[in-house]
Scaffold this motif. Structure first.
Motif, short mmCIF file in Angstrom:
data_model
loop_
_atom_site.label_atom_id
_atom_site.label_comp_id
_atom_site.label_asym_id
_atom_site.label_seq_id
_atom_site.Cartn_x
_atom_site.Cartn_y
_atom_site.Cartn_z
N GLN A 216 0.89 -1.26 -0.05
CA GLN A 216 -0.05 0.05 -0.02
C GLN A 216 0.93 1.18 0.14
O GLN A 216 0.62 2.33 -0.65
CB GLN A 216 -0.77 -0.07 1.13
CG GLN A 216 -1.81 1.04 1.26
CD GLN A 216 -2.74 0.91 2.43
OE1 GLN A 216 -2.74 0.03 3.28
NE2 GLN A 216 -3.74 2.01 2.64
N THR A 220 1.02 4.00 -3.19
CA THR A 220 0.65 5.29 -3.06
C THR A 220 1.83 6.15 -3.56
O THR A 220 1.21 7.42 -4.31
CB THR A 220 0.65 5.44 -1.48
OG1 THR A 220 -0.47 4.60 -1.00
CG2 THR A 220 0.36 6.94 -1.34
N LEU A 223 1.38 5.76 -7.46
CA LEU A 223 0.23 6.49 -7.92
C LEU A 223 0.25 7.90 -8.17
O LEU A 223 -0.02 8.56 -9.07
CB LEU A 223 -1.13 5.94 -7.07
CG LEU A 223 -1.47 4.57 -7.24
CD1 LEU A 223 -2.63 4.25 -6.04
CD2 LEU A 223 -2.14 4.35 -8.67
N ALA A 224 0.87 8.18 -7.07
CA ALA A 224 1.41 10.20 -6.98
C ALA A 224 2.21 10.05 -8.23
O ALA A 224 2.35 11.39 -8.64
CB ALA A 224 2.05 10.33 -5.74
N ALA A 244 -4.64 0.67 -1.94
CA ALA A 244 -4.20 1.92 -2.07
C ALA A 244 -4.99 2.82 -3.13
O ALA A 244 -5.44 3.83 -3.31
CB ALA A 244 -2.75 2.13 -2.37
N CYS A 245 -5.36 2.27 -4.34
CA CYS A 245 -5.91 2.50 -5.44
C CYS A 245 -7.51 2.80 -4.91
O CYS A 245 -7.96 4.02 -5.14
CB CYS A 245 -6.24 1.27 -6.45
SG CYS A 245 -4.66 1.28 -7.21
N GLU A 247 -8.62 3.54 -2.08
CA GLU A 247 -8.67 4.63 -1.14
C GLU A 247 -8.49 6.19 -1.66
O GLU A 247 -9.00 7.23 -1.33
CB GLU A 247 -7.39 4.49 0.05
CG GLU A 247 -7.39 3.66 1.11
CD GLU A 247 -6.42 3.86 2.14
OE1 GLU A 247 -5.41 4.43 2.07
OE2 GLU A 247 -6.62 3.39 3.38
N LYS A 248 -7.88 5.98 -3.14
CA LYS A 248 -7.74 7.19 -3.82
C LYS A 248 -9.12 7.37 -4.69
O LYS A 248 -9.10 8.17 -5.77
CB LYS A 248 -6.36 7.15 -4.64
CG LYS A 248 -5.41 7.42 -3.58
CD LYS A 248 -3.95 7.64 -4.52
CE LYS A 248 -3.01 8.11 -3.55
NZ LYS A 248 -3.25 9.39 -2.94
N LEU A 250 -9.71 5.12 -7.11
CA LEU A 250 -9.34 4.62 -8.29
C LEU A 250 -9.74 2.97 -8.58
O LEU A 250 -9.81 2.33 -7.49
CB LEU A 250 -8.03 4.55 -8.36
CG LEU A 250 -7.45 6.13 -8.60
CD1 LEU A 250 -5.62 6.00 -8.61
CD2 LEU A 250 -7.89 6.87 -9.83
#
Length: 326
Positions: A216, A220, A223-224, A244-245, A247-248, A250
């Motif tokens: 995760q 993160t 993805l940033a 992580a996806c 949570e954003k 995505l």
């Protein structure tokens, strides 16, 4: 299988093939029956099996495959599992040697750490104790190594994502000091250069821990940096990447594709079912045991690495990239 055949096996009578006899023994074990004393196999000796913690399901799978292969050769496995804050590898090794084991199989041990001292293993080989080292490599140890092709594993993953239309492909890994991590990075850089002409990809590589939380954290970061495809060094890391996806906000695989590594037990039942690269555990375990027992039976120890080919398993966590969706 007839009752008469089962009766002959249970009473130790002749006229039953070795294959049928083994099938009856397996059925007894699966049904929870105790074997009659006369049918209990006499052990040829003890073999140590040293593994990392069993939180990652790939390690119990490895242990079970190796233990099964040892049992088929009438050796008794002695499993030593390392835990955070528990006994270190060297302590387990000393314990096993004191117990007079015939040999030791090390799975993802300190031999996989490029910064660790290797004399802990050379001391064993110098005294003639057969050892086999799984998932790691050092040119300083005269012993057999059993490894998956980590470079090919990443190549398969990146190729798959490129075929789907992804260009911004990140790599989520464990600590950089481990040999499998080093090899995966080499495979990643070679493949990104060959398929996409991308030579400056260091910012697309994220290191963390081989865990859900580690995946995760690494994802993160990626993805940033605009990644739409993420290749992970373990299935657990891949599950963390999917978290992580989400949570954003995505969607996986609608907006981001994720690939794991290992094909751990039950990983096909995640949501979505995880696309991953299968580590050939059965073949690696059989080779580890076969190689170890050759040494136990008198074959000279030799410095050799047997490399096993991984396999891409496409499921539901990968989909079309932005190049296709435009």
């Amino acid at each position: 299988m007839s009752e008469a055949t089962v009766s002959r096996v249970l009473n130790g009578k002749p006229g039953v093939s070795a294959t049928t006899r083994q099938a009856v023994m397996t059925a007894l074990d699966l049904m929870g029956y105790e074997r009659p004393p006369r049918l209990r196999q006499r052990s040829n000796g003890l073999v140590g099996l040293v593994t990392p913690e069993l939180d990652n399901p790939i390690f119990p799978a490895f242990a079970q495959a190796i233990e099964k292969a040892l049992t088929q050769h009438a050796y008794t496995p002695v499993l030593c599992t390392q835990l955070p804050g528990g006994a270190p590898e060297d302590e387990f090794t000393e314990l096993l040697v004191d117990r007079g084991v015939s040999g030791i199989v090390f799975v993802s041990g300190l031999h996989a750490d490029a910064t660790a001292r290797m004399d802990r293993y050379t001391r064993l080989t110098d005294r003639g104790l057969p050892i086999v080292l799984v998932d790691g490599y050092s040119e300083h140890i005269d012993a057999p190594f059993i490894s998956p092709d980590d470079r090919m594993a990443v190549r398969l993953s990146v190729q798959h994502l490129v075929d789907l239309g992804h260009e911004r492909i990140g790599l989520a890994l464990g600590p950089r000091r481990f040999v499998p991590v080093i090899r995966k990075i080499e495979g990643y850089k070679q493949t990104m250069a060959q398929l996409l002409g991308a030579t400056d990809v260091d910012d697309l590589i994220a290191h963390s821990l081989f865990s859900v939380e580690g995946g995760q954290a690494a994802a993160t970061q990626l993805l940033a940096r605009g990644c739409t495809g993420i290749v992970c060094a373990s299935d657990l890391m891949a599950l963390g990447a999917i978290r992580a996806c989400r949570e954003k906000g995505l969607a996986v695989p609608g907006e981001v594709s994720v690939v794991g590594f290992d094909d751990s037990p039950l990983i096909a039942f995640t949501d979505p079912p995880l696309t991953t690269v299968r580590k050939p555990i059965g073949a690696m375990a059989s080779a580890a045991v076969q190689t170890l027992l050759e040494e136990v039976n008198g074959a000279p120890a030799k410095h050799v690495e047997l490399i096993f080919q991984p396999e891409l398993v496409v499921r539901g966590s990968t989909g079309s990239g932005p190049l296709v969706n435009r």
